[in-house]
Design a protein around this motif. Structure first.
Motif, mmCIF file in Angstrom:
data_model
loop_
_atom_site.group_PDB
_atom_site.id
_atom_site.type_symbol
_atom_site.label_atom_id
_atom_site.label_comp_id
_atom_site.label_asym_id
_atom_site.label_seq_id
_atom_site.Cartn_x
_atom_site.Cartn_y
_atom_site.Cartn_z
ATOM 1 N N GLY A 55 0.840 -1.318 -0.173
ATOM 2 C CA GLY A 55 -0.062 0.170 -0.173
ATOM 3 C C GLY A 55 0.904 1.186 0.020
ATOM 4 N N THR A 56 2.154 1.274 -0.547
ATOM 5 C CA THR A 56 2.708 2.363 -0.819
ATOM 6 C C THR A 56 2.844 2.774 -2.381
ATOM 7 O OG1 THR A 56 4.899 1.115 -1.034
ATOM 8 C CG2 THR A 56 4.185 2.130 1.390
ATOM 9 N N GLU A 57 3.457 4.118 -2.523
ATOM 10 C CA GLU A 57 3.338 4.492 -3.995
ATOM 11 C C GLU A 57 4.400 3.782 -4.611
ATOM 12 O OE1 GLU A 57 2.146 9.391 -3.717
ATOM 13 O OE2 GLU A 57 4.341 8.597 -4.057
ATOM 14 N N SER A 58 5.621 3.717 -3.995
ATOM 15 C CA SER A 58 6.721 3.010 -4.736
ATOM 16 C C SER A 58 7.371 2.163 -3.922
ATOM 17 C CB SER A 58 7.407 4.244 -5.088
ATOM 18 O OG SER A 58 8.362 4.044 -6.195
ATOM 19 N N ALA A 59 8.463 1.204 -4.498
ATOM 20 C CA ALA A 59 9.333 0.395 -3.611
ATOM 21 C C ALA A 59 10.688 0.229 -4.315
ATOM 22 C CB ALA A 59 8.761 -1.071 -3.662
ATOM 23 N N LEU A 60 11.774 -0.111 -3.633
ATOM 24 C CA LEU A 60 12.861 -0.148 -4.192
ATOM 25 C C LEU A 60 13.521 -1.231 -3.586
ATOM 26 C CD1 LEU A 60 15.093 1.247 -6.145
ATOM 27 C CD2 LEU A 60 16.131 2.229 -3.915
ATOM 28 N N VAL A 61 13.985 -2.479 -4.504
ATOM 29 C CA VAL A 61 14.588 -3.580 -3.931
ATOM 30 C C VAL A 61 15.921 -3.634 -3.789
ATOM 31 C CG1 VAL A 61 15.021 -5.990 -4.809
ATOM 32 C CG2 VAL A 61 12.609 -4.901 -4.957
ATOM 33 N N PHE A 62 16.747 -3.945 -2.653
ATOM 34 C CA PHE A 62 17.823 -4.057 -2.293
ATOM 35 C C PHE A 62 18.589 -5.560 -2.290
ATOM 36 C CE2 PHE A 62 19.120 0.184 -0.550
ATOM 37 C CZ PHE A 62 17.841 0.744 -0.736
ATOM 38 N N SER A 63 19.806 -5.570 -2.152
ATOM 39 C CA SER A 63 20.159 -7.219 -2.210
ATOM 40 C C SER A 63 19.780 -7.890 -0.561
ATOM 41 C CB SER A 63 21.604 -7.179 -2.451
ATOM 42 O OG SER A 63 22.322 -6.558 -1.433
ATOM 43 N N SER A 64 19.306 -7.234 0.130
ATOM 44 C CA SER A 64 19.232 -7.923 1.501
ATOM 45 C C SER A 64 18.292 -6.850 2.453
ATOM 46 C CB SER A 64 20.504 -8.491 2.452
ATOM 47 O OG SER A 64 20.884 -7.203 2.761
ATOM 48 N N GLY A 65 17.703 -7.304 3.243
ATOM 49 C CA GLY A 65 16.934 -6.497 4.415
ATOM 50 C C GLY A 65 18.149 -5.551 4.996
ATOM 51 N N TYR A 66 19.117 -6.119 5.447
ATOM 52 C CA TYR A 66 20.341 -5.345 6.004
ATOM 53 C C TYR A 66 20.640 -4.304 5.051
ATOM 54 C CZ TYR A 66 23.812 -5.553 9.754
ATOM 55 O OH TYR A 66 24.449 -5.291 10.870
ATOM 56 N N ALA A 67 20.822 -4.123 3.866
ATOM 57 C CA ALA A 67 21.386 -3.221 3.029
ATOM 58 C C ALA A 67 19.936 -2.560 2.687
ATOM 59 C CB ALA A 67 21.495 -4.001 1.566
ATOM 60 N N ALA A 68 18.769 -2.823 2.811
ATOM 61 C CA ALA A 68 17.602 -2.011 2.581
ATOM 62 C C ALA A 68 17.558 -0.967 3.844
ATOM 63 C CB ALA A 68 16.544 -2.648 2.554
ATOM 64 N N ASN A 69 17.842 -1.439 4.942
ATOM 65 C CA ASN A 69 18.020 -0.474 6.233
ATOM 66 C C ASN A 69 18.967 0.291 6.153
ATOM 67 O OD1 ASN A 69 15.465 -1.266 7.598
ATOM 68 N ND2 ASN A 69 16.471 -2.816 8.746
ATOM 69 N N LEU A 70 20.085 0.038 5.862
ATOM 70 C CA LEU A 70 21.454 0.963 5.828
ATOM 71 C C LEU A 70 21.025 1.830 4.829
ATOM 72 C CD1 LEU A 70 24.684 -1.176 5.784
ATOM 73 C CD2 LEU A 70 23.434 -0.147 7.710
ATOM 74 N N GLY A 71 20.450 1.546 3.607
ATOM 75 C CA GLY A 71 20.375 2.442 2.575
ATOM 76 C C GLY A 71 19.004 3.625 2.745
ATOM 77 N N MET A 72 17.942 3.187 3.498
ATOM 78 C CA MET A 72 16.971 3.857 4.140
ATOM 79 C C MET A 72 17.308 4.852 5.030
ATOM 80 S SD MET A 72 13.292 2.456 5.829
ATOM 81 C CE MET A 72 13.886 1.898 7.523
ATOM 82 N N VAL A 73 17.900 4.438 6.028
ATOM 83 C CA VAL A 73 18.478 5.430 7.146
ATOM 84 C C VAL A 73 19.359 6.375 6.685
ATOM 85 C CG1 VAL A 73 19.272 5.835 9.409
ATOM 86 C CG2 VAL A 73 17.777 3.959 8.897
ATOM 87 N N THR A 74 20.413 5.931 5.906
ATOM 88 C CA THR A 74 21.478 6.571 5.686
ATOM 89 C C THR A 74 20.999 7.531 4.522
ATOM 90 O OG1 THR A 74 22.519 5.350 4.298
ATOM 91 C CG2 THR A 74 23.475 5.280 6.380
ATOM 92 N N GLY A 75 20.388 7.275 3.697
ATOM 93 C CA GLY A 75 19.701 7.954 2.571
ATOM 94 C C GLY A 75 18.766 9.070 2.964
ATOM 95 N N LEU A 76 18.234 9.072 4.218
ATOM 96 C CA LEU A 76 17.253 9.896 4.698
ATOM 97 C C LEU A 76 17.676 10.903 5.898
ATOM 98 C CD1 LEU A 76 13.925 7.815 4.276
ATOM 99 C CD2 LEU A 76 14.720 9.645 2.766
ATOM 100 N N ALA A 77 18.687 10.127 6.387
ATOM 101 C CA ALA A 77 19.307 11.099 7.739
ATOM 102 C C ALA A 77 20.664 11.660 7.260
ATOM 103 C CB ALA A 77 19.187 10.222 8.843
ATOM 104 N N GLY A 78 21.091 12.727 6.926
ATOM 105 C CA GLY A 78 22.261 13.349 6.938
ATOM 106 C C GLY A 78 22.511 14.261 7.937
ATOM 107 N N GLY A 79 23.527 15.248 7.756
ATOM 108 C CA GLY A 79 23.914 16.342 8.661
ATOM 109 C C GLY A 79 22.556 17.030 8.982
ATOM 110 N N GLY A 80 22.074 17.462 10.137
ATOM 111 C CA GLY A 80 21.189 18.419 10.479
ATOM 112 C C GLY A 80 20.042 17.633 10.907
ATOM 113 N N THR A 81 20.277 16.061 10.823
ATOM 114 C CA THR A 81 18.962 15.113 11.519
ATOM 115 C C THR A 81 19.151 14.753 12.586
ATOM 116 O OG1 THR A 81 18.829 14.372 9.158
ATOM 117 C CG2 THR A 81 17.488 13.074 10.469
#
Ligand code: PMP
Length: 390
Positions: free
Chosen positions: A92-118
């Motif tokens: 039920g989301t607009e979009s999805a992005l497949v990664f090579s593992s759930g571990y990689a998905a979590n690293l990508g999700m958090v580091t992609g959305l949290a930079g300096g100032g977060t």
């Protein structure tokens, strides 16, 4: 010239782990050893489902054994896009992005959305992959505060400690992997909205198990389609395959394609598990009762083990945990179960958030009532002698 040994400390470290009962070893699992398996995460019994296996085998035949490169170079196939559309539609989301593992998905999700100032507010019992993701975000200039496990008041305080940081995120598992307990997703969303924070959830143990037909934690919490929530899932548990995905609004997924290092610099998910996961989702759509069944089995198992006097978690998904007196007891107990024909997981520090060793049992939708009775008999009959009476 004599060469000094830079790894001479390893024997001592190994000995210390052995003394603390924390030595680990891998144990090859034969394709079929006849054991009743309650250690894996194949919650819906789909990993060996003929349709899933056939889809994976056909994809390997057609595309090859590996992805051959990053999704951005040669690793993308039509299967990946199909899987992403189906995951987004089911969850039920607009979009999805497949990664090579759930571990990689979590690293990508958090580091992609949290930079300096977060500023990140994180549940104290978050999965190791979210913890590592938070560490990476901090190295990139984010700040982070832990809140008490599934404690909304504490989460609010952790968010309020954002200081000069201008962006805020709340980060939590939905179903916690060790005890199978849930966080209050609706409550976390309310708090996040109050603080204009995004909510990042790891629904690795929720997809396929919780919510109607296993549609996951957002649907279960009445938040299907929320535009301020981003979710990671794994394809390796209820979907019986391998890989991970981030699910959310188009603009978030677009951003991750351009910035998530575990998407850009990692070889894409191999075609075979992508096809297997897609076939599993098709089965889940056709047979939504599998999700209700696995939750029912977990509940029955936990009640029956509790009646035997074992200290059992209150399961809300597929995971049931049983406390053991010590790490050594946990290992010995799991070994006795194995000899009696039942494979259970054995969790010890540092894989347990509170330092307490346990056996971890996972319900599966394809267990029969007789299987459940057998597991209860074996566990009750092999339990360690309680401390103080031996
Ligand atoms: N999140 C949670 C809560 C998990 O339990 C796991 C797997 N143990 C992961 C993420 C990682 O998923 P994967 O195994 O697909 O890397």
């Amino acid at each position: 010239m004599e060469v000094s040994d830079p790894f001479d400390w390893l024997e001592r470290a190994a000995q210390e782990r052995a003394e603390a009962g924390l030595t680990r070893r891998v144990r090859p699992r034969p394709p079929d050893d006849g054991l009743l398996d309650l250690a894996g995460n194949d919650y819906l019994g789909l990993a060996r489902h003929p349709a899933v296996v056939r889809a994976a085998a056909d994809a390997a035949t057609r595309w090859g054994a590996g992805a051959t490169g990053s999704r951005l170079v040669t690793g993308d196939t039509t299967l990946h896009g199909e899987l992403e559309r189906e995951l987004a539609s089911y969850y039920g989301t607009e979009s999805a992005l497949v990664f090579s593992s759930g571990y990689a998905a979590n690293l990508g999700m958090v580091t992609g959305l949290a930079g300096g100032g977060t500023h990140l507010a994180c549940d104290r019992h978050n999965h190791a992959s979210l913890i590592d993701a938070t560490r990476l975000a901090k190295a990139n200039g984010a700040s982070a505060a832990l809140f008490g496990h599934a404690d909304l008041t504490s989460a609010q305080d952790a968010l309020a400690s954002s200081g000069a940081m201008t962006r805020r995120l709340v980060v939590s598992d939905t179903v916690f992997s060790v005890d199978g307990d849930l966080t209050d997703v609706a409550g976390l969303s309310r708090i996040s909205r109050r603080h204009r924070a995004g909510l990042l959830l790891d629904d690795a143990h929720g997809l396929g198990v919780i919510g109607p037909g296993g549609q996951g934690a957002l649907t279960a919490a009445g938040l299907r389609g929320a535009s301020d929530i981003v979710v990671s899932v794994t394809l390796s548990k209820a979907l019986g395959a391998q890989g991970g995905a981030v699910l959310g609004p188009h603009r978030v997924i677009r951003h991750l394609v351009d910035t998530a290092r575990t998407f850009i610099f990692d070889t894409g998910l191999a075609p075979a598990p992508a096809a297997g996961a897609l076939a599993a989702l098709t089965l889940l759509r056709a047979e939504p009762q599998r999700a209700e069944r696995v939750r029912g089995i977990a509940h029955t198992l936990a009640s029956a083990l509790g009646e035997q006097g074992l200290r059992v978690s209150a399961p809300r998904a597929a995971v049931v945990s049983v406390l053991a007196p010590s790490p050594d007891d946990a290992v010995a107990w799991a070994g006795r179960c194995r000899h009696a024909g039942v494979r259970v997981g054995c969790f010890r520090p540092p894989s347990v958030p509170d330092g307490r060793p346990r056996l971890r049992l996972t319900a599966r939708a394809d267990l029969t009532d007789a299987d459940v009775d057998r597991v209860v008999d074996v566990l009750a009959g092999t339990r360690p002698v309680p401390v103080g009476t031996r």
